[in-house]
Write a protein that holds these residues in place. Structure first.
Motif, mmCIF file in Angstrom:
data_model
loop_
_atom_site.group_PDB
_atom_site.id
_atom_site.type_symbol
_atom_site.label_atom_id
_atom_site.label_comp_id
_atom_site.label_asym_id
_atom_site.label_seq_id
_atom_site.Cartn_x
_atom_site.Cartn_y
_atom_site.Cartn_z
ATOM 1 N N HIS A 42 0.852 -1.199 0.000
ATOM 2 C CA HIS A 42 0.000 0.000 0.000
ATOM 3 C C HIS A 42 0.889 1.251 0.000
ATOM 4 N N GLU A 58 -2.893 0.298 7.379
ATOM 5 C CA GLU A 58 -1.975 -0.764 6.966
ATOM 6 C C GLU A 58 -0.704 -0.192 6.347
ATOM 7 N N HIS A 111 2.302 -6.971 4.034
ATOM 8 C CA HIS A 111 0.911 -6.547 4.191
ATOM 9 C C HIS A 111 0.411 -7.009 5.555
ATOM 10 N N SER A 112 -0.823 -6.594 5.907
ATOM 11 C CA SER A 112 -1.537 -7.241 7.004
ATOM 12 C C SER A 112 -2.947 -7.512 6.498
HETATM 13 ZN ZN LIG Z 1 -2.669 -5.254 2.138
#
Ligand SMILES: [Zn+2]
Length: 252
Positions: A42, A58, A111-112
């Motif tokens: 992101h 995020e 990422h999460s």
């Molecule tokens: Zn993500």
């Protein structure tokens, strides 16, 4: 404050309590430096990613962990590291182009997840944040297309194995539904096998072995608190470093 209190009440099951235990896996005399392109997921135009249990973005989590990962890997002397972003907001296509131009050996994209059914809580700014404690753990994603598949699979399995060895629990995948196929080898491994147009761009955009690591569940208060701790990001960085050495066949 509340987060620290909750963590204090819960036994520290993960990660491994002393991240320095993993350091000897990363010897300091390189035959050659492995080029690791670290992507902070992101942080692209109109793309902040999810918002977690405290409404945290995020894109901020991924940048913090990416910068720490890059610092630790470079400090071992075994890796050259390039970050996909720092203060700017490059598009994903530009990141892939940068990794290719730099001739990266591997791409690690962070990422999460925001998983499952969540319930609302008042956020600090008067809005609503969402929580769900039922789906913790890491997930490692890769793509099964083309001749690069076996290289991605090898990297993905190495990353998942090292992270679990360091104490990071594998996500059950209960909320993924038919998004991904569960790897039959690595419990934290998930393979993007959806119709081509729906597949994750970053996993299929280049022939460089690429994995996405979903570091944790952003709606889980305890996991989010864990990821605020230096021990967690240290253990994560050493585990990823060891996995890349495994993947590249470096004799330790
Ligand atoms: Zn993500």
């Amino acid at each position: 404050m509340l987060l620290s209190l909750l963590v204090a009440l819960v036994p520290a099951a993960w990660p491994a309590p002393d991240a320095t235990l993993h350091a000897p896996q990363l010897p300091s005399t390189p035959a050659h430096k492995i080029r690791v392109f670290v992507d902070a997921g992101h942080g692209a135009p109109d793309n902040e990613g999810n918002h977690g249990c405290s409404c945290q973005a995020e894109q901020d989590h991924t940048l913090r962990v990416a910068q720490h990962l890059a610092f630790v890997l470079a400090a071992t002397g075994r890796f050259e590291v390039k970050l996909s972003r720092t203060t700017d907001f490059p598009r994903y296509q530009a990141r892939i182009a940068a990794a290719e131009a730099w001739r990266a050996d591997v791409i690690i994209s962070l990422h999460s997840d925001a998983r499952g059914e969540a319930h609302g809580f008042p956020g600090a700014d008067g809005g609503t944040c969402w929580r769900n404690p039922d789906a913790p753990g890491i997930a490692v994603l890769w793509n099964d297309e083309g001749p690069a598949f076996s290289a991605r699979e090898k990297l993905g399995r190495a990353v998942g194995t090292r992270l679990r060895e360091a104490g990071f629990p594998a996500y059950s995948g209960i909320d993924y539904g038919d998004l991904y196929r569960h790897d039959d080898h690595e419990p934290s491994g998930w393979i993007d096998t959806r119709p081509m147009k729906k597949r994750v761009y970053f996993l299929r955009a280049s022939a460089i072995p690429t994995v996405i690591i979903e570091t944790h569940h952003a709606l889980d208060v305890l996991e989010v608190a864990r990821w605020e701790e230096l021990a967690t990001v240290d253990a994560f960085a050493f585990a990823v470093g060891a996995a890349v050495l495994d993947d590249q066949g470096v004799v330790k």
